[in-house]
Design an enzyme around this catalytic site. Structure first.
Site, PDB file in Angstrom:
ATOM      1  N   SER A 166       0.853  -1.184   0.000  1.00  0.00           N
ATOM      2  CA  SER A 166       0.000   0.000   0.000  1.00  0.00           C
ATOM      3  C   SER A 166       0.884   1.228   0.000  1.00  0.00           C
ATOM      4  O   SER A 166       2.026   1.195   0.465  1.00  0.00           O
ATOM      5  CB  SER A 166      -0.888   0.005   1.249  1.00  0.00           C
ATOM      6  OG  SER A 166      -1.471   1.281   1.469  1.00  0.00           O
ATOM      7  N   TYR A 179      -1.529  -0.896  10.381  1.00  0.00           N
ATOM      8  CA  TYR A 179      -1.672  -1.292   8.987  1.00  0.00           C
ATOM      9  C   TYR A 179      -0.464  -0.829   8.168  1.00  0.00           C
ATOM     10  O   TYR A 179       0.111  -1.600   7.381  1.00  0.00           O
ATOM     11  CB  TYR A 179      -2.960  -0.698   8.423  1.00  0.00           C
ATOM     12  CG  TYR A 179      -3.203  -0.937   6.954  1.00  0.00           C
ATOM     13  CD1 TYR A 179      -3.795  -2.109   6.495  1.00  0.00           C
ATOM     14  CD2 TYR A 179      -2.862   0.034   6.011  1.00  0.00           C
ATOM     15  CE1 TYR A 179      -4.037  -2.325   5.148  1.00  0.00           C
ATOM     16  CE2 TYR A 179      -3.101  -0.168   4.660  1.00  0.00           C
ATOM     17  CZ  TYR A 179      -3.686  -1.344   4.237  1.00  0.00           C
ATOM     18  OH  TYR A 179      -3.918  -1.548   2.898  1.00  0.00           O
TER      19      TYR A 179
END
Length: 275
Positions: A166, A179
């Protein structure tokens, strides 16, 4: 912890994740792929792109049976075999099991896509409990370790592993600390594994998208953040999963990316990062 990764039916606007305009050219003809988190969103789009390129596909997912069944039906409409494998990838034994089942039911394994992810926004580090921290790592990076390690018993020399990271793993995110940490780990895992598997000519690469409209977003963001999601990109919108899947095809197809390993492809909607 927030329930994850969400269901397509819960989205006010469904994502474009069926690759309906995509036309394959046999780039993956006869190959077999396992995609974790393949029931919807990016995973669904990748599964359908692979199928249209001639690959049979095993889809791992948590418990979104309707989404997974729909993905499998679309794969089969493309003339390819689809296998659905429900269960929690936070369990190392299940990680090993889905690899064995994929290889058995598909007759082998040529491509691995580690794509499953969990996120739960928090305003500060002090709001993240130990249970959430450990669970985020268990799904987002530990499963990559367990699935990949098991898959190396089946993947032939010259095959391909693709990890989903990401943009948050590249630049961080103050409301997704755990995350982001796992996505940074995915990128380092990709670099290191690519070096480790050079002798077997197994290419290991990574796709690190910016904001993408998937079921994970309405499942984990409050309404006001959902409305603004992706508007901070230069393009002013989030990507659709269909726009991200071709990056996975590129890395999976030896014809296109035979000289690529240890690479991170970051579709960010126009954002430029240093380095």
């Amino acid at each position: 912890m927030t329930e994850y990764p969400g269901h397509t039916e819960d989205m006010a606007r469904p994502p474009a994740d069926e690759m309906s305009r995509y036309r394959g050219s046999g780039l993956l003809a006869g190959l077999r792929a396992l995609i974790t988190g393949g029931d919807s969103g990016i995973g669904r789009a990748v599964a359908l792109a692979f199928a249209k390129e001639g690959a049979d596909v095993a889809v791992s997912y948590l418990s979104e049976h309707d989404d997974a069944a729909y993905t499998a039906a679309l794969v089969e409409q493309s003339g390819r075999t689809a296998v659905c494998l429900p269960g929690d990838l936070a369990d190392p034994a299940h990680c090993r099991n889905i690899v064995a089942q994929s290889a058995e039911q598909l007759g082998g394994l040529d491509i691995l896509v580690n794509n499953a992810a969990y996120q739960c926004p928090a305003e500060s580090l002090t709001e993240i409990g130990e249970e959430q921290w450990r669970h985020t790592f268990a799904v987002n990076i530990d499963s990559f370790f367990h699935v990949t390690k098991a898959a190396l018993n089946f993947l032939p020399d010259g095959s391909s592993i693709i990890n989903t990271a990401s943009a948050n793993g590249l630049r961080g995110n103050k409301s997704l600390i755990d995350y982001s940490a796992t996505k940074g780990a995915v990128i380092a895992f990709t670099y290191s594994l690519a070096q480790s598997l050079q002798k077997r000519k197994i290419r290991v690469n990574c796709v690190a998208p910016g904001p993408v409209w998937t079921p994970l977003i309405p499942a984990t963001f409050p309404p006001e953040k959902r409305k603004a999601f992706g508007q901070n990109t230069p393009m002013g919108r989030p990507a659709e999963p269909d726009e991200i899947a071709p990056s996975f095809v590129f890395f999976a197809a030896n014809q296109l990316s035979s000289y690529y390993t240890g690479e991170v492809l970051a579709p960010l909607g126009g954002e430029t990062l240093p380095g």
